[in-house]
Design a protein around this motif. Structure first.
Motif, short mmCIF file in Angstrom:
data_model
loop_
_atom_site.label_atom_id
_atom_site.label_comp_id
_atom_site.label_asym_id
_atom_site.label_seq_id
_atom_site.Cartn_x
_atom_site.Cartn_y
_atom_site.Cartn_z
N PHE A 130 44.58 33.75 49.04
CA PHE A 130 43.60 32.70 49.35
C PHE A 130 43.79 32.20 50.78
CE2 PHE A 130 43.28 28.12 49.91
CZ PHE A 130 41.90 27.94 49.78
N ILE A 136 41.72 36.44 44.34
CA ILE A 136 40.88 35.26 44.52
C ILE A 136 40.09 34.97 43.25
CG2 ILE A 136 38.97 34.27 45.83
CD1 ILE A 136 41.63 34.52 47.37
N ARG A 137 39.57 36.03 42.60
CA ARG A 137 38.81 35.84 41.37
C ARG A 137 39.70 35.22 40.29
NH1 ARG A 137 36.81 40.41 41.29
NH2 ARG A 137 38.26 41.49 39.89
N GLU A 164 40.33 31.51 41.15
CA GLU A 164 39.17 30.66 40.87
C GLU A 164 39.02 30.44 39.37
OE1 GLU A 164 36.11 31.39 44.58
OE2 GLU A 164 36.17 32.92 42.99
N GLU A 165 39.28 31.47 38.57
CA GLU A 165 39.19 31.32 37.12
C GLU A 165 40.25 30.35 36.61
OE1 GLU A 165 39.52 35.25 35.62
OE2 GLU A 165 37.45 35.82 36.16
N SER A 167 37.29 26.54 39.74
CA SER A 167 36.59 26.11 40.95
C SER A 167 36.16 27.33 41.75
CB SER A 167 37.50 25.25 41.83
OG SER A 167 37.85 24.04 41.20
N THR A 168 35.05 27.20 42.43
CA THR A 168 34.64 28.21 43.40
C THR A 168 35.23 27.82 44.75
OG1 THR A 168 32.58 28.64 42.23
CG2 THR A 168 32.68 29.32 44.53
N LEU A 169 35.99 28.73 45.33
CA LEU A 169 36.72 28.42 46.55
C LEU A 169 36.03 28.90 47.82
CD1 LEU A 169 40.30 29.28 45.23
CD2 LEU A 169 39.24 27.02 45.38
N ASP A 222 36.04 22.40 47.51
CA ASP A 222 37.29 22.60 46.77
C ASP A 222 38.22 23.53 47.54
OD1 ASP A 222 36.38 20.96 44.79
OD2 ASP A 222 35.91 22.57 43.36
N GLY A 223 37.65 24.53 48.18
CA GLY A 223 38.46 25.46 48.96
C GLY A 223 39.15 24.78 50.12
#
Length: 298
Positions: free
Chosen positions: A12, A39-40, A43-44, A48-50, A63-64
């Motif tokens: 990330f 990354i997937r 996020e899971e 959150s979507t980063l 959030d990222g």
């Protein structure tokens, strides 16, 4: 909560820094697919979507950005910790903070002996009367006058201290030594604004009254008191450690057997854990050996 894996945070952080999955993969020497999977999964796990994924790259979401600030701080702390470990193993320079009077009157004349014993270690002297802020990594150790109760620091007792009455031989003339306290007060005196002065010394000697105030100039530094005494201006009540060389050389004489022990002492101080650094430990042990008479006989 269960923290994400370090590998996922590293992936990330790389994507966030490069704004690109492909460039992050190159920087980490892994495949684009490996970065995408990390990354997937991250996020899971976080729910959150980063990143905003576009054809031109990857931009951080709100959030990222929160996570990126945290990852930067965490990796910076890790990098600093690793660098500190390496410095402890390899650094052969010790920056020592101490008062000007202690540097001039005791340490400097003895440094050639340390250099002869430890030619691989360089000593940098930071003469400063202010307390050391050990969060500033520019200072490795300090010689400080106090009670040794500095929280969170390693403190090793080097020398206990007492005040002694000294004067230049020319000021004393043919007066027999030791001089009686009542006769001593007839001579010019210089006073210390930092340590206990002539009044408690006279009470201890039995030659003064409680609350009595004596005339004379006042200084806040033992080095200045010794300089005034060497110049023949007055009798000074000074820390024995700082007057030791002048007394041994006959430039000063101790005019009375009465001494005034001090609650405070000289300590070697450093950050907790730094006392095991080879260069720091070598300096501390050399200082302790040289100051043994002042520590054990005071």
């Amino acid at each position: 909560m269960r923290l994400p894996s370090l590998r996922a945070i590293q992936a990330f952080d790389a994507v966030a820094r490069h704004s690109s999955f492909s460039r992050a993969a190159d920087a980490l020497a892994v495949t684009h697919g490996a970065v995408s999977r990390q990354i997937r999964g991250l996020e899971e796990q976080l729910g959150s979507t980063l990143f905003h994924r576009t054809a031109r790259g990857a931009g951080l979401t709100d959030d990222g950005r929160v996570l990126f600030r945290a990852s930067r701080e965490a990796f910076a702390a890790l990098e600093n910790g690793v660098a500190e470990l390496e410095r402890r193993k390899t650094d052969q320079t010790v920056t020592l903070s101490l008062t000007t009077s202690l540097a001039m009157k005791w340490l400097l004349p003895r440094l050639p002996d340390f250099r002869a014993r430890h030619p691989e270690i360089a000593i940098l002297l930071d003469t400063n009367d202010a307390p050391v802020d050990f969060t500033d990594k520019t200072v490795d150790a300090a010689l400080r006058f106090g009670k040794g109760d500095w929280k969170g620091l390693h403190a090793s007792l080097l020398a206990r201290e007492e005040l002694v009455a000294v004067a230049a031989p020319g000021l004393i003339g043919d007066r027999p030594l030791p001089i009686e306290p009542s006769a001593l007060t007839a001579l010019p005196l210089v006073h210390d604004d930092y340590n206990p002065g002539w009044e408690p010394w006279l009470e201890r000697a039995g030659g003064g009254a409680s609350g009595e105030t004596l005339p004379g100039d006042r200084y806040g530094d033992t080095g200045l008191l010794i300089a005034a005494a060497l110049d023949g201006q007055a009798v000074a009540l000074v820390r024995r450690l700082l007057a030791a060389d002048d007394l041994a050389a006959g430039r000063l004489v101790q005019v009375s057997d009465v001494t005034l022990p001090l609650e405070r002492a000289v300590y070697f101080v450093c950050r907790a854990g730094d006392e095991v650094r080879p260069a720091v430990a070598a300096l501390r042990d050399w200082l302790r050996a040289g100051l043994t008479p002042f520590r054990d006989n005071a």
